[in-house]
Design a protein around this motif. Sequence first.
Motif, mmCIF file in Angstrom:
data_model
loop_
_atom_site.group_PDB
_atom_site.id
_atom_site.type_symbol
_atom_site.label_atom_id
_atom_site.label_comp_id
_atom_site.label_asym_id
_atom_site.label_seq_id
_atom_site.Cartn_x
_atom_site.Cartn_y
_atom_site.Cartn_z
ATOM 1 N N GLY A 122 43.194 33.060 3.917
ATOM 2 C CA GLY A 122 41.930 33.310 3.626
ATOM 3 C C GLY A 122 41.423 32.844 2.227
ATOM 4 N N ALA A 123 42.266 32.993 1.318
ATOM 5 C CA ALA A 123 42.120 32.725 -0.106
ATOM 6 C C ALA A 123 42.098 31.164 -0.436
ATOM 7 N N GLY A 124 43.232 30.583 0.509
ATOM 8 C CA GLY A 124 43.258 29.004 0.351
ATOM 9 C C GLY A 124 41.835 28.434 0.782
ATOM 10 N N ALA A 125 41.497 28.818 1.987
ATOM 11 C CA ALA A 125 40.267 28.389 2.850
ATOM 12 C C ALA A 125 38.961 28.601 1.891
ATOM 13 N N GLY B 85 28.630 42.304 -4.381
ATOM 14 C CA GLY B 85 27.672 42.470 -3.188
ATOM 15 C C GLY B 85 28.378 42.269 -1.819
ATOM 16 N N THR B 86 29.312 41.649 -1.650
ATOM 17 C CA THR B 86 30.302 41.507 -0.371
ATOM 18 C C THR B 86 30.575 42.901 -0.236
ATOM 19 N N ILE B 87 31.409 43.489 -1.111
ATOM 20 C CA ILE B 87 31.973 44.941 -0.913
ATOM 21 C C ILE B 87 30.953 45.886 -0.552
ATOM 22 N N ALA B 88 29.647 45.734 -1.235
ATOM 23 C CA ALA B 88 28.609 46.559 -0.875
ATOM 24 C C ALA B 88 28.367 46.407 0.614
ATOM 25 N N GLY B 89 28.247 45.217 1.123
ATOM 26 C CA GLY B 89 27.873 44.989 2.539
ATOM 27 C C GLY B 89 29.206 45.367 3.250
ATOM 28 N N THR C 238 42.009 50.239 2.475
ATOM 29 C CA THR C 238 42.711 48.973 2.853
ATOM 30 C C THR C 238 41.864 47.758 3.034
ATOM 31 N N THR C 239 40.908 47.829 3.784
ATOM 32 C CA THR C 239 40.018 46.781 3.886
ATOM 33 C C THR C 239 39.310 46.342 2.711
ATOM 34 N N VAL C 240 38.955 47.257 1.899
ATOM 35 C CA VAL C 240 38.529 46.824 0.738
ATOM 36 C C VAL C 240 39.472 45.857 -0.157
ATOM 37 N N LEU C 241 40.820 46.313 -0.221
ATOM 38 C CA LEU C 241 41.637 45.619 -0.761
ATOM 39 C C LEU C 241 41.920 44.252 -0.345
ATOM 40 N N LEU C 242 41.837 44.146 1.114
ATOM 41 C CA LEU C 242 42.270 42.978 1.811
ATOM 42 C C LEU C 242 41.360 41.906 1.317
ATOM 43 N N PHE C 243 39.780 42.367 1.285
ATOM 44 C CA PHE C 243 38.741 41.620 0.955
ATOM 45 C C PHE C 243 39.007 41.013 -0.649
ATOM 46 N N LEU C 244 39.210 42.096 -1.350
ATOM 47 C CA LEU C 244 39.534 41.654 -2.742
ATOM 48 C C LEU C 244 40.798 40.604 -3.246
ATOM 49 N N ALA D 168 35.934 38.101 5.681
ATOM 50 C CA ALA D 168 36.085 37.916 4.365
ATOM 51 C C ALA D 168 36.075 36.668 3.802
ATOM 52 N N VAL D 169 36.228 35.365 4.671
ATOM 53 C CA VAL D 169 36.242 34.279 3.990
ATOM 54 C C VAL D 169 34.839 33.392 3.861
#
Length: 356
Positions: free
Chosen positions: A140-143, A307-311, A13-19, A271-272
């Motif tokens: 987050g997407a907008g910012a 790279g973000t997802i790996a971190g 779920t966390t990965v999906l939110l970041f994506l 995430a942002v």
Amino acid sequence: MNDRTRILAAVGTTVLLFLGIQLGALALLEPFTESGRQAVDDPENPINSILYVGVMLVATGLMLAAFRYDLDWLIRLLLVGVSVMISWYVFAELVPAVVAPFVSDGVASALAIVASLAVGAALLWYPEWYVIDGAGVVMGAGAAALFGISFGLLPALVLLSVLAVYDAISVYGTEHMLDLAEGVMDLKIPVVLVVPMTLSYSYLAAGSTDDALEDGSAGTEADTEAADGGTVSDAQPEASAVDADEAPEKDSETDAGALDRDALFIGLGDAVIPTILVASAAAFLDVGVLAVPGIALNLPALGASLGTIAGLLVLMYMVLEGRAHAGLPLLNGGAIGGYLLGALASGLSIATAIGL
């Protein structure tokens, strides 16, 4: 759900939110650019990054002072207002594109305003976890898109590097980020992403966040006011050494403590901030373009995203182990490393990749 399923579901779920935030930012790059949303005249000037950090430090100080003098309600209203503003930026681009064949431009604009006000109303009167997360993804997407078109490659890299160092200092050194996190978490506003670990979890019904496994914190920026978060665990510090016979028991207690949570909380800024580099790479590099419908994407941007997802995965592992850790050093470090690898794979020199 058993423990393994809970962990996998929370991480997924966390990965999906970041994506969701990353893909949303990439989809908004072209509309924001065409609408003139760029916040600065010279996006290649690295001084922009320093000014942003300065504004963020001032905003952090003001928020800490507000919490100290029981002005939590003012901070909540301010951040809900920021959510409405950024939501309007997003909906002003998306809603007309969807409803234009059916209604006039005026009606489409009115619907965008109504949608953004609905976000604010939901946050004020029913801030359940899925409302917080939905608003957080939009915000987050907008910012990230706004920052992405306003910060060129060098300013974006400077920003991520400085904020990674600042996050580490504020979590491990001064620890004022922990005080800020404690204040904003109880406001139930989208400066955090909430990841339930039980099917019955309710953010509205939850009391104090003192027992949260992971806390986020927020900062604001003058124009777009995006959240900037640090990630920490509330697990007790481990002893420097334990007897061999005691180690399994200690590990068992740590695992049990990490899983004895109803939800994880991750700062929206976690995430942002790295997504700014993803968006900046897509906006300012015309190389290695990938044909993905609806979004602007190239190899350097893809590298920064991966790279973000790996971190993030490393961070989640450390958090679930019950270890305290700042989020941005891993997330920003992963984004920068992935970006540079993607840039090199596209045939760019290091000098060009860092904006020199």
